[in-house]
Design a protein around this motif. Structure first.
Motif, short mmCIF file in Angstrom:
data_model
loop_
_atom_site.label_atom_id
_atom_site.label_comp_id
_atom_site.label_asym_id
_atom_site.label_seq_id
_atom_site.Cartn_x
_atom_site.Cartn_y
_atom_site.Cartn_z
N THR A 38 1.02 -1.23 -0.04
CA THR A 38 0.01 0.18 0.56
C THR A 38 1.13 1.28 0.07
N TRP A 39 1.59 1.32 0.78
CA TRP A 39 2.78 2.47 0.72
C TRP A 39 3.33 2.38 -0.15
N PHE A 40 4.67 1.59 -0.23
CA PHE A 40 4.78 1.67 -2.08
C PHE A 40 3.70 2.38 -3.60
N ALA A 41 2.64 2.08 -3.20
CA ALA A 41 1.75 2.23 -4.49
C ALA A 41 1.84 3.55 -4.10
N GLY A 42 1.91 3.79 -3.36
CA GLY A 42 1.42 5.40 -2.64
C GLY A 42 2.45 7.11 -3.31
N ILE A 43 3.43 5.82 -2.71
CA ILE A 43 4.29 6.90 -3.38
C ILE A 43 4.83 6.90 -4.82
N LEU A 44 4.05 5.98 -5.90
CA LEU A 44 4.61 6.21 -6.88
C LEU A 44 3.14 7.11 -7.18
N ALA A 52 1.99 15.20 -13.39
CA ALA A 52 1.40 15.57 -13.71
C ALA A 52 1.01 16.67 -13.33
N ALA A 53 1.00 17.27 -11.64
CA ALA A 53 0.93 19.20 -11.68
C ALA A 53 2.00 20.04 -12.14
N GLY A 54 3.71 19.28 -13.19
CA GLY A 54 4.24 19.60 -13.12
C GLY A 54 5.48 19.96 -12.43
N GLY A 55 5.12 19.00 -11.24
CA GLY A 55 6.50 19.67 -10.68
C GLY A 55 7.23 17.61 -10.53
N ASN A 56 8.60 18.24 -9.80
CA ASN A 56 9.55 16.71 -9.52
C ASN A 56 10.02 16.60 -7.84
N THR A 57 8.86 15.97 -6.88
CA THR A 57 8.81 15.66 -5.94
C THR A 57 10.80 14.71 -5.31
N ALA A 58 11.51 14.80 -5.06
CA ALA A 58 12.48 13.71 -4.30
C ALA A 58 11.20 12.16 -4.25
N PHE A 59 11.92 11.34 -4.84
CA PHE A 59 11.08 9.72 -4.57
C PHE A 59 11.33 9.64 -2.23
N ALA A 60 12.10 9.66 -2.15
CA ALA A 60 13.03 10.07 -0.46
C ALA A 60 11.61 10.32 0.32
N GLU A 61 11.51 11.63 -0.02
CA GLU A 61 10.46 12.96 0.52
C GLU A 61 9.36 11.91 1.18
N ILE A 62 8.78 11.88 -0.50
CA ILE A 62 7.26 11.37 -0.67
C ILE A 62 7.53 9.83 0.20
N ALA A 63 8.44 9.19 0.23
CA ALA A 63 8.52 8.09 0.65
C ALA A 63 7.95 8.52 2.41
N ASN A 117 13.12 5.55 -10.79
CA ASN A 117 12.45 7.00 -9.39
C ASN A 117 12.95 7.43 -8.46
N GLY A 118 14.06 6.83 -8.12
CA GLY A 118 14.47 7.18 -6.87
C GLY A 118 15.90 7.48 -7.35
N HIS A 135 29.26 -3.18 -14.36
CA HIS A 135 28.38 -3.97 -15.19
C HIS A 135 27.76 -2.67 -15.61
N PHE A 136 27.50 -1.68 -14.64
CA PHE A 136 26.20 -0.70 -14.80
C PHE A 136 27.60 0.75 -15.74
N SER A 137 27.11 1.10 -17.04
CA SER A 137 27.87 2.47 -17.21
C SER A 137 27.77 3.99 -16.39
N GLU A 138 26.32 3.52 -16.25
CA GLU A 138 25.75 5.30 -15.76
C GLU A 138 24.95 4.50 -14.78
N LEU A 139 24.33 5.41 -13.28
CA LEU A 139 23.45 4.73 -12.97
C LEU A 139 21.90 6.36 -12.54
N LEU A 140 21.42 6.49 -13.73
CA LEU A 140 20.22 7.53 -13.38
C LEU A 140 19.07 7.63 -12.92
N SER A 141 19.03 8.59 -12.87
CA SER A 141 18.10 9.14 -11.78
C SER A 141 17.11 10.20 -12.39
N VAL A 142 15.63 10.59 -11.92
CA VAL A 142 14.51 11.54 -12.37
C VAL A 142 14.87 12.81 -11.82
N GLU A 143 15.43 12.28 -10.63
CA GLU A 143 15.91 13.44 -10.10
C GLU A 143 17.02 14.79 -10.91
#
Length: 225
Positions: A38-44, A52-63, A117-118, A135-143
């Motif tokens: 329930t919690w994880f679904a609510g974070i998403l 959708a409202a034009g913002g970009n709040t950090a995953f950890a803050e919402i969590a 998204n984290g 094995h990973f060249s880059e670790l990208l985040s939507v932040e």
């Protein structure tokens, strides 16, 4: 015909990380274990709403904020302390059993990156702990992008950072909403269906489907004609 991509882009939360231990972490705080989902679904939900409202709040803050309120609603004895311990569990999750052999096999097929998204640091810790970071060249985040996935700008961010044509990139995820978003941004997609679930009819279908990461690697490594 299946053609191998130049770049494989992995989602992180649930796709690579095994979030099963979160149920036990909730139960240890005296609240029902099913609240983890329930919690994880609510974070998403709230992250998508902010996008959708034009913002970009950090995953950890919402969590963190939503977790403390959820624990309060279910009468945890010390919601703030419980939330800190559960967040600690999130930061120490392991990968699914198929991830180590799957990533090793897929690294022979294409360059690997993550797009989460984290925070990128969460992916860093997860992959380093599993012995897979090299094995990973880059670790990208939507932040660092304009918006969360599945907004197109999140995938465009990965395209721009990696300098590849979208059609030569393969997004790998367990979430149909992520598959749909990547498809609309021009990426190829692979759905990892570990549970044998039915794919939602309202989302764009994946180009590939596999029960786990080694099975996906088998599909990509198989001779094509």
């Amino acid at each position: 015909m299946v053609t191998s991509p130049d770049l494989i882009v992995f989602d992180v939360n649930e796709t690579l990380s095994d979030m099963g231990p979160l149920s036990e972490a909730f139960a240890a705080e005296g609240v029902p274990g099913h609240l983890a989902r329930t919690w994880f679904a609510g974070i998403l939900r709230d992250g998508f709403a902010m996008t959708a409202a034009g913002g970009n709040t950090a995953f950890a803050e919402i969590a963190q904020d939503s977790l403390t309120r959820l624990l309060s609603e279910h009468e945890a004895s010390a919601p703030g302390d419980s939330a800190e311990r559960i967040m600690g569990t999130v930061k120490s999750l392991d990968v699914h059993p198929d991830v180590v052999p799957g990533v090793e096999a897929l690294s022979r097929v294409a360059e690997l990156v993550t797009l989460s998204n984290g925070a990128a640091q969460v992916a860093e810790t997860l992959l380093a702990s599993a012995g897979l970071r090299q094995h990973f060249s880059e670790l990208l985040s939507v932040e660092d992008a304009p918006a969360w996935k599945p907004a197109r700008s999140a995938y465009d961010h990965a395209v721009q950072r990696c300098g590849r044509e979208p059609g030569r990139m393969l997004l790998v995820a367990v979430h149909p909403w992520d598959i749909h978003g990547a498809h609309r941004a021009g990426l190829r997609t692979a759905w990892i269906n570990r549970t044998g679930a039915e794919y939602p009819g309202y989302f764009s279908r994946p180009d590939l489907e596999a029960g786990d990461l080694p099975a996906l690697a088998d599909q990509l490594e198989r001779p094509h004609g």
